[in-house]
Design an enzyme around this catalytic site. Structure first.
Site, PDB file in Angstrom:
ATOM      1  N   GLU A  48       0.883  -1.176   0.000  1.00  0.00           N
ATOM      2  CA  GLU A  48       0.000   0.000   0.000  1.00  0.00           C
ATOM      3  C   GLU A  48       0.913   1.216   0.000  1.00  0.00           C
ATOM      4  O   GLU A  48       1.432   1.616   1.043  1.00  0.00           O
ATOM      5  CB  GLU A  48      -0.903  -0.015   1.250  1.00  0.00           C
ATOM      6  CG  GLU A  48      -1.833  -1.218   1.348  1.00  0.00           C
ATOM      7  CD  GLU A  48      -3.041  -1.122   0.421  1.00  0.00           C
ATOM      8  OE1 GLU A  48      -3.352  -0.004  -0.044  1.00  0.00           O
ATOM      9  OE2 GLU A  48      -3.660  -2.155   0.150  1.00  0.00           O
TER      10      GLU A  48
ATOM     11  N   CYS B 219      -2.317   9.502   2.587  1.00  0.00           N
ATOM     12  CA  CYS B 219      -1.807   8.898   1.343  1.00  0.00           C
ATOM     13  C   CYS B 219      -2.692   9.208   0.151  1.00  0.00           C
ATOM     14  O   CYS B 219      -2.210   9.416  -0.954  1.00  0.00           O
ATOM     15  CB  CYS B 219      -1.652   7.395   1.506  1.00  0.00           C
ATOM     16  SG  CYS B 219      -3.163   6.590   2.033  1.00  0.00           S
TER      17      CYS B 219
END
Ligand code: NAD
Length: 463
Positions: A207, A241
């Site tokens: 990720e 993010c």
């Protein structure tokens, strides 16, 4: 480390973690521990980077509870054998898929949402029946400590253990053999993890990050878009993010955008005194961010204070792809504005860059929605909103290309930590001799009919 990994391997081999009742019990226990210690969690994260209880609950703890509750409700269903159709060649038999846990899993967390990013993969790993070693990020040190204390006190190390530390500890962990590595963090470290995992043929979920654009078209509800965008960008002081990294707006809207964005920022009252506005995580990141601000291009904000690691919501305009700020993921409260005239240029430009982790589109045009979704590859996104896709557990969360591989949340997390074993269960009362020697043209013809159907076989013969 090896001692703990071996203990987990041994425990996994007892098959205890495969029992659904065991998995659900551990998930409930995890939730109870978090609930009972919420004040400790808030205190730690406040000390680390001044994150408020409101933001910690809404963007971390609340989402974790939702993950746990869903897993408790659905693990039994997710873990069931799944019947599928059997092909003609194998009749009579049953075909089914058996989900099985992978074994000992390593979860490496990032710092920006330290509770969510460490524990949401753990929830999925437990639901899927694995054992876990968790290495939270060392940057929010109090948060890392509190996670380690709560988990290591309440769970047996042979099932779930937190190992704290930074690069040396992670490097040592990566030398060990795991059945799965789940990593959240930067692209650069993602590559290190991927290489280390390859040595042991360990499957990975990565990720990662990247520059996530917001495309704003002429035909959109600008006011509401700006309200949502400003919230999404400056949440966690831009240290998200999937935060909008930059805005790519039609040139006719830039002036109005800047005016309304200024109002939205003022209304949100982001200031040194706003106790709900988050600090930059450390001095290194603070200095990196300050260096990205081109004072000549600042139209909103641009203020900072080194002592409190505060950077005001900052918007820079007339930015080009050649500017320093466009060379790396910003990961802070600075929003560059780039303009375009032609949507085709936008698509071409984004496609020339690494595939973004997220992409946002502000438009009322169905045609443009379809065009962007069809032409640009990215991890996840939202139309007329930003960031909120992460809150829907029915959507897989993950990147593509350089922004990551694999996904999680809800059942996607369960799948990520499972292997799907394919089984054909044959009846024994009949055994056609077709596949056996001696081979013959007649047998081949029958096999072809069984594989392709009579219609297709005939058509092929005719041609
Ligand atoms: P990072 O890559 O610096 O650190 C992540 C983890 O890796 C930490 O636990 C750290 O201890 C470890 N680590 C750091 N350097 C290492 C090395 N040389 N060898 C082995 N391990 C090492 O990332 P970060 O600063 O914690 O997080 C910021 C980045 O993560 C941003 O790029 C952001 O976009 C990305 N991110 C992605 C997601 C997502 O879900 N896709 C979520 C949060 C953050």
């Amino acid at each position: 480390m090896n001692h703990i990994i071996n203990a987990q391997k041994e425990f996994f081999l007892t098959n205890t973690t495969k029992k659904i009742a065991f998995r659900i019990k551990q998930l409930k226990k995890l939730k109870q521990i978090l609930q009972e210690n919420e004040p400790l969690l808030y205190k730690a994260i406040q000390a680390d980077f001044k994150k408020s209880e409101f933001e910690t609950y809404t963007s971390e703890i609340g989402l974790l509870y939702a993950e746990i509750e869903e897993a408790c409700k659905k693990t039994k269903k997710w873990a069931r054998y799944k019947r599928v159709k059997t092909n003609r060649l194998n009749i009579p038999s049953k075909s089914f898929i058996v989900p099985e846990p992978l074994g000992v899993c390593l979860v490496i967390g990032a710092w920006n949402y330290p509770y969510l990013l460490s524990l949401a993969p753990v929830v999925a790993a437990i639901a899927a029946g694995n054992t876990i070693i968790l290495k939270p990020s060392e940057l929010p040190i109090q948060t890392s400590n509190v996670i380690a204390k709560l988990i290591n006190r309440n769970f047996d190390a042979s099932f779930f253990k937190v190992i704290e530390g930074g690069i040396p500890e992670t490097t040592a962990l990566l030398k060990c053999k795991f059945d799965k590595i789940f990593f959240t963090g930067s692209v650069a470290v993602g590559k290190i993890v991927h290489l280390a995992a390859a040595k042991n043929m360990t499957p990975v979920t990565l990720e990662l990050g990247g520059k996530s654009p917001v495309i704003i078209t002429e035909n959109c509800h600008l006011k509401i878009i700006i309200k949502r965008l400003i919230w999404a960008k400056f949440l966690n002081a831009g240290q998200t993010c999937i935060a909008p990294d930059y805005v790519y707006i039609h040139e006719s809207l830039q002036k109005t955008f800047l005016k309304q964005a200024k109002t939205a920022i003022i209304e949100s009252n982001y200031s040194f005194k706003n106790e709900n506005y988050v600090q930059i995580i450390n001095t290194k990141n603070f200095n990196r961010l300050i260096a990205l601000i081109d004072k000549n291009k600042v139209v909103i904000g641009g203020d900072y204070d080194e002592k409190t690691r505060y950077i005001s919501p900052t918007i820079v305009s007339d930015v080009t792809f050649e500017d320093t700020i466009m060379q790396e993921e910003i990961f802070g409260p600075i929003l560059p504005i780039l303009t375009y005239r032609n949507l085709e240029d936008v698509i071409a430009k984004i496609k020339s860059k690494p595939k973004p982790l997220a992409c946002y589109l502000a438009t009322n045009s169905k045609k443009i929605k379809r065009k962007i979704l069809n032409e640009i590859s990215f991890g996840s996104g939202a139309i007329n909103d930003s960031v909120m896709q992460i809150t829907n557990n029915n959507l897989p969360f993950g990147g593509v290309g350089e922004s990551g591989m694999g996904s999680y949340h809800g059942e996607f997390g369960f799948k990520t930590f499972s292997h799907y074993k394919s089984i054909i269960d044959k009846k024994t009362w009949i055994e056609p001799n077709l596949k056996y020697h001696p081979y013959s043209n007649k047998k081949l013809r029958i096999i072809k009919i069984l594989q392709n159907g009579i219609g297709k076989f005939k058509r092929k013969k005719e041609t």
